[in-house]
Each structure stands twice: as C-alpha cells, then as structure tokens.
Enzyme design. Sequence first.
Site, PDB file in Angstrom:
ATOM      1  N   ARG A 115      60.417  56.836  46.808  1.00  0.00           N
ATOM      2  CA  ARG A 115      59.576  55.995  48.156  1.00  0.00           C
ATOM      3  C   ARG A 115      59.009  56.104  48.850  1.00  0.00           C
ATOM      4  O   ARG A 115      59.378  56.217  50.374  1.00  0.00           O
ATOM      5  CB  ARG A 115      60.662  54.702  48.763  1.00  0.00           C
ATOM      6  CG  ARG A 115      61.524  54.184  47.503  1.00  0.00           C
ATOM      7  CD  ARG A 115      61.248  52.382  47.992  1.00  0.00           C
ATOM      8  NE  ARG A 115      62.118  51.782  47.049  1.00  0.00           N
ATOM      9  CZ  ARG A 115      63.171  51.137  46.971  1.00  0.00           C
ATOM     10  NH1 ARG A 115      64.204  51.888  47.215  1.00  0.00           N
ATOM     11  NH2 ARG A 115      63.153  50.247  45.587  1.00  0.00           N
ATOM     12  N   LYS A 137      44.765  61.079  53.722  1.00  0.00           N
ATOM     13  CA  LYS A 137      44.332  59.903  52.132  1.00  0.00           C
ATOM     14  C   LYS A 137      44.789  60.593  51.086  1.00  0.00           C
ATOM     15  O   LYS A 137      44.700  61.869  50.664  1.00  0.00           O
ATOM     16  CB  LYS A 137      42.888  60.431  51.890  1.00  0.00           C
ATOM     17  CG  LYS A 137      41.734  59.274  52.842  1.00  0.00           C
ATOM     18  CD  LYS A 137      40.638  58.726  52.736  1.00  0.00           C
ATOM     19  CE  LYS A 137      39.363  58.015  53.582  1.00  0.00           C
ATOM     20  NZ  LYS A 137      38.311  57.892  53.568  1.00  0.00           N
ATOM     21  N   GLU A 179      29.944  69.009  54.877  1.00  0.00           N
ATOM     22  CA  GLU A 179      31.583  68.237  55.870  1.00  0.00           C
ATOM     23  C   GLU A 179      31.009  68.926  57.518  1.00  0.00           C
ATOM     24  O   GLU A 179      31.171  68.166  58.494  1.00  0.00           O
ATOM     25  CB  GLU A 179      32.073  68.263  54.996  1.00  0.00           C
ATOM     26  CG  GLU A 179      32.767  67.689  53.913  1.00  0.00           C
ATOM     27  CD  GLU A 179      32.269  66.253  53.471  1.00  0.00           C
ATOM     28  OE1 GLU A 179      31.961  65.404  54.281  1.00  0.00           O
ATOM     29  OE2 GLU A 179      31.847  65.426  52.698  1.00  0.00           O
ATOM     30  N   LYS A 219      37.297  65.472  63.475  1.00  0.00           N
ATOM     31  CA  LYS A 219      38.186  64.519  62.541  1.00  0.00           C
ATOM     32  C   LYS A 219      39.394  64.136  62.680  1.00  0.00           C
ATOM     33  O   LYS A 219      39.328  62.553  62.469  1.00  0.00           O
ATOM     34  CB  LYS A 219      38.571  65.521  60.983  1.00  0.00           C
ATOM     35  CG  LYS A 219      39.024  64.817  60.357  1.00  0.00           C
ATOM     36  CD  LYS A 219      38.538  64.049  58.725  1.00  0.00           C
ATOM     37  CE  LYS A 219      38.914  63.433  57.899  1.00  0.00           C
ATOM     38  NZ  LYS A 219      39.440  63.742  56.833  1.00  0.00           N
ATOM     39  N   GLU A 229      41.261  53.527  58.546  1.00  0.00           N
ATOM     40  CA  GLU A 229      39.413  53.206  58.309  1.00  0.00           C
ATOM     41  C   GLU A 229      39.292  51.765  58.057  1.00  0.00           C
ATOM     42  O   GLU A 229      38.538  50.752  57.306  1.00  0.00           O
ATOM     43  CB  GLU A 229      39.214  53.376  56.468  1.00  0.00           C
ATOM     44  CG  GLU A 229      37.607  53.863  57.242  1.00  0.00           C
ATOM     45  CD  GLU A 229      37.541  54.740  55.188  1.00  0.00           C
ATOM     46  OE1 GLU A 229      36.603  55.581  55.625  1.00  0.00           O
ATOM     47  OE2 GLU A 229      38.325  54.569  54.441  1.00  0.00           O
ATOM     48  N   ARG A 233      36.329  55.382  61.439  1.00  0.00           N
ATOM     49  CA  ARG A 233      36.355  56.520  60.898  1.00  0.00           C
ATOM     50  C   ARG A 233      35.051  56.048  59.202  1.00  0.00           C
ATOM     51  O   ARG A 233      35.104  57.185  59.181  1.00  0.00           O
ATOM     52  CB  ARG A 233      38.098  56.165  60.035  1.00  0.00           C
ATOM     53  CG  ARG A 233      38.028  57.421  59.467  1.00  0.00           C
ATOM     54  CD  ARG A 233      39.867  57.594  58.250  1.00  0.00           C
ATOM     55  NE  ARG A 233      40.193  58.460  57.805  1.00  0.00           N
ATOM     56  CZ  ARG A 233      41.489  58.861  56.789  1.00  0.00           C
ATOM     57  NH1 ARG A 233      42.217  58.045  57.515  1.00  0.00           N
ATOM     58  NH2 ARG A 233      41.195  59.859  56.093  1.00  0.00           N
ATOM     59  N   ASN A 237      31.775  58.768  56.484  1.00  0.00           N
ATOM     60  CA  ASN A 237      31.050  58.754  54.973  1.00  0.00           C
ATOM     61  C   ASN A 237      30.062  58.436  55.413  1.00  0.00           C
ATOM     62  O   ASN A 237      28.872  58.386  53.914  1.00  0.00           O
ATOM     63  CB  ASN A 237      31.610  57.182  54.647  1.00  0.00           C
ATOM     64  CG  ASN A 237      32.746  56.657  54.365  1.00  0.00           C
ATOM     65  OD1 ASN A 237      33.495  57.278  53.421  1.00  0.00           O
ATOM     66  ND2 ASN A 237      33.175  55.288  54.491  1.00  0.00           N
ATOM     67  N   HIS A 240      27.752  59.683  52.325  1.00  0.00           N
ATOM     68  CA  HIS A 240      28.240  59.339  51.006  1.00  0.00           C
ATOM     69  C   HIS A 240      27.876  58.427  49.938  1.00  0.00           C
ATOM     70  O   HIS A 240      28.513  58.790  48.836  1.00  0.00           O
ATOM     71  CB  HIS A 240      29.944  59.417  50.911  1.00  0.00           C
ATOM     72  CG  HIS A 240      30.579  60.823  51.747  1.00  0.00           C
ATOM     73  ND1 HIS A 240      30.388  61.706  53.452  1.00  0.00           N
ATOM     74  CD2 HIS A 240      31.330  61.869  51.363  1.00  0.00           C
ATOM     75  CE1 HIS A 240      30.847  62.381  53.154  1.00  0.00           C
ATOM     76  NE2 HIS A 240      31.450  62.769  52.071  1.00  0.00           N
ATOM     77  N   HIS A 244      27.534  60.784  46.935  1.00  0.00           N
ATOM     78  CA  HIS A 244      28.759  60.379  45.411  1.00  0.00           C
ATOM     79  C   HIS A 244      27.306  59.725  44.108  1.00  0.00           C
ATOM     80  O   HIS A 244      28.339  60.146  43.373  1.00  0.00           O
ATOM     81  CB  HIS A 244      29.733  59.541  46.165  1.00  0.00           C
ATOM     82  CG  HIS A 244      30.886  59.966  47.058  1.00  0.00           C
ATOM     83  ND1 HIS A 244      31.495  59.068  47.844  1.00  0.00           N
ATOM     84  CD2 HIS A 244      31.258  60.756  46.800  1.00  0.00           C
ATOM     85  CE1 HIS A 244      32.386  59.394  48.065  1.00  0.00           C
ATOM     86  NE2 HIS A 244      32.170  60.726  47.587  1.00  0.00           N
ATOM     87  N   HIS A 259      29.709  68.691  45.828  1.00  0.00           N
ATOM     88  CA  HIS A 259      30.390  67.877  46.550  1.00  0.00           C
ATOM     89  C   HIS A 259      28.992  67.905  47.814  1.00  0.00           C
ATOM     90  O   HIS A 259      28.698  66.806  48.074  1.00  0.00           O
ATOM     91  CB  HIS A 259      31.881  67.617  47.191  1.00  0.00           C
ATOM     92  CG  HIS A 259      32.303  66.533  48.153  1.00  0.00           C
ATOM     93  ND1 HIS A 259      31.668  65.220  46.970  1.00  0.00           N
ATOM     94  CD2 HIS A 259      31.973  66.195  49.039  1.00  0.00           C
ATOM     95  CE1 HIS A 259      31.760  64.697  48.491  1.00  0.00           C
ATOM     96  NE2 HIS A 259      32.710  65.370  49.912  1.00  0.00           N
TER      97      HIS A 259
HETATM   98  N1  GLY Z   1      36.997  61.690  53.816  1.00  0.00           N
HETATM   99  C1  GLY Z   1      36.441  60.730  54.930  1.00  0.00           C
HETATM  100  C2  GLY Z   1      37.675  60.283  55.518  1.00  0.00           C
HETATM  101  O1  GLY Z   1      39.292  61.012  55.534  1.00  0.00           O
HETATM  102  O2  GLY Z   1      37.903  59.462  56.439  1.00  0.00           O
END
Ligand code: GLY
Length: 355
Positions: A115, A137, A179, A219, A229, A233, A237, A240, A244, A259
């Site tokens: 956990r 993330k 980025e 960031k 998000e 946040r 994107n 993207h 993507h 990428h």
């Molecule tokens: N890669 C975009 C974010 O971490 O929100």
Amino acid sequence: MSAGIYIDNSPVFTGHISELLPVWLRSKDFSSIFVLSDNNTNRLCYSYLQKSLEEYAPVHAFVIEPGEHRKNLETCSLIWSEMKNAGLDRKSLIVNLGGGVIGDMGGFCAAAWKRGVEFIQIPTTLLAMTDAAIGGKTGIDFDGIKNTIGVIKQPAAVFIDPVFLKTLPDRELRSGMAEVLKHAAISGELSSGWVDALVQFESSGPDWIEILTRSVSVKTDIVREDPDEKGIRMLLNMGHTIGHAIESTFLNTSQPLTHGEAIAVGMICESHIAQSHNIAVPDMDLLSRYLLKIYDLPRITDGTTEKLWALMLQDKKNASGNVRITLPDAPRSMQILNISRSDLDDSIAYYNSLI
Ligand code: GLY
C-alpha cells in the site's frame, strides 16, 4: 545542501548527486534500499550513487531490459517478485534510476507495494529530468495504450544531475528539448537568454544547471497549484494531442520519431490552430523557429492525416466526445479548444509549408 524546490513535502534538487544524496539520506530513516534501473542506466549511471547508497543501508539492485515495450504489468510482476525476494518492508526506499519508463513504472510499483513505500526519482534523460520525474505521475501501458494504469503519487525526492546527460546519444538529448521549450512557452520565457543558450546548443554544452532549474521551476509551480490535473496542469499538455498521434503513427514506420520530435510537430500545429481561432500563443513564431532549428522534422503526407484524426478521437484528454487542445494565451494562462478534422488538416498544411 541545495534547498530544492518543493511540491508538498517533496523536494526537487538540481546539482551533484554525489553531494546531495548522502545529505538527504542522513535526514531519513530507511531500513533498506531497492534500486531499479535498466541495462543502460545500470552500466552508465549507477556508479555515481552506489557508494552513497551502500554506506547508508543494505542495497538490492534490480536491472531490467530497457524500452517502452517493457512498461507493462508483466514487468511490474517481476519487480514485485524481486521486492518480495529482497524482503522489502514499509520502511524501505525504492530508487528509480533511469528515464521515463523506469521512473513511471518504478513509481507505480512503489506506490502499490504494501500500500505504498517511499521512492525517489533519479532521472537520467533530459526528457525525464524536465518532465516525467516531476509531478508524481506514475504508471504503465495497458492493452497497447500508453499510461492507462497508474496513480499520482509524489516521490519522496527528485535528484536532477546533468552529469547523466553525457551518457545520452545526441538525438535522445535533443528529444528532451521540446519539453524545455514548452515550459518556456507557457511561462512567457521564450525570449530569455537561457532559452537562446539551449537552442544554440553545441557539443561543449550550455549551462545545464541554469536551464534545468528554470524549466523545473515552471513545472513544479504548476503541479503545486494543481497536482491532480483538474485545471492549470492541463496546460502541460500543450502540443501533446497532435504530438502523441504523430508519435504513434510514426512508431511502426521505418522512421520512428522521438517524443520530442513528435511534440515539436504537435506544438507547431496546435499553435497554428489556436491562432486561426483568434487565440494568440505568445511568441508562437519564435517557438516554431526554435523547434525547426533543433529538429530535422519530416513532412506529413495527406494519407497520414486520416490516421492522426482516428488516433486523436481516442485521446484520453477528450471530453464529451470532443478532441481538445490546451494552449497558453498569456504566461501561465490557459485556453482549452475543441478542434475539428478541418482544423487538423489546415494545421498540417501550415506545418508542411514550413518544412
Ligand atoms: N507530463 C505532463 C504532466 O506531468 O502533467
């Protein structure tokens, strides 16, 4: 020790790992350490931290094959079995040493193990240093779809040391630059000296500490404001949605794109769509010029646009059946646009006119 930039209680340090890591570890009370790396990062990067870890606690190192195709449940199963064999308890620390695949998957395995145990991110690619390792993330690909399973869980710390950039092939290093430019675009810093130094990049290298510190602070500020998000946040994107789709479309061709290359195409196209909807992305022409200087980008053929649109209809950022893009209309201010197939076609025609 460098103060670090914080997201909640989680510091992001930029500097020499050989100095920063032992000091941070001494302020903690971990029972043992599990290091996850891949063949490349184990060979080229592990020696920079091995001594600091071994002087602190018993270390169990686990090395996997590199590659996005390993970022799946089967590999997680191997990692959890190894954690069990190593006798990890809830006071153990997981160290993820690598690029986005290692950080995302190692973070996910740590978040689910008993956990949740603490983990640190030690990114070794520019892409991971400036983006993937920051913001919590974690996750894996499932059924052919990227990052479908995962959780947001902040690491106990992130250590960013540009020494690892020396281990990267030129194209992989450049992949991360898109980025960095995205962060500069959304914070209104595209015309700053540090961005110019990045774009003029030659093998002698720019001042990476300054570039990384600036990029990371954009960031971390955004993640601190909106960790889940739900709002600002989403601005991260930028580029993207189309990017993507470009990345997936070129993946199984003889010329796969990195990428960063795919996101560069995405940022140029999405900025153009914004402009045609009367949203002026600040310094859009400068952004395109920089991206075209860094990358050798391909023309997009007519037949490809059909495939791109089909992929964009599956994008996980879509809402109520609409394909969406997010763009800055001023520093750190976001617009969300629903776009149509003809927006995509127009933007690809515009992009091709620049190539
Ligand atoms: N890669 C975009 C974010 O971490 O929100």
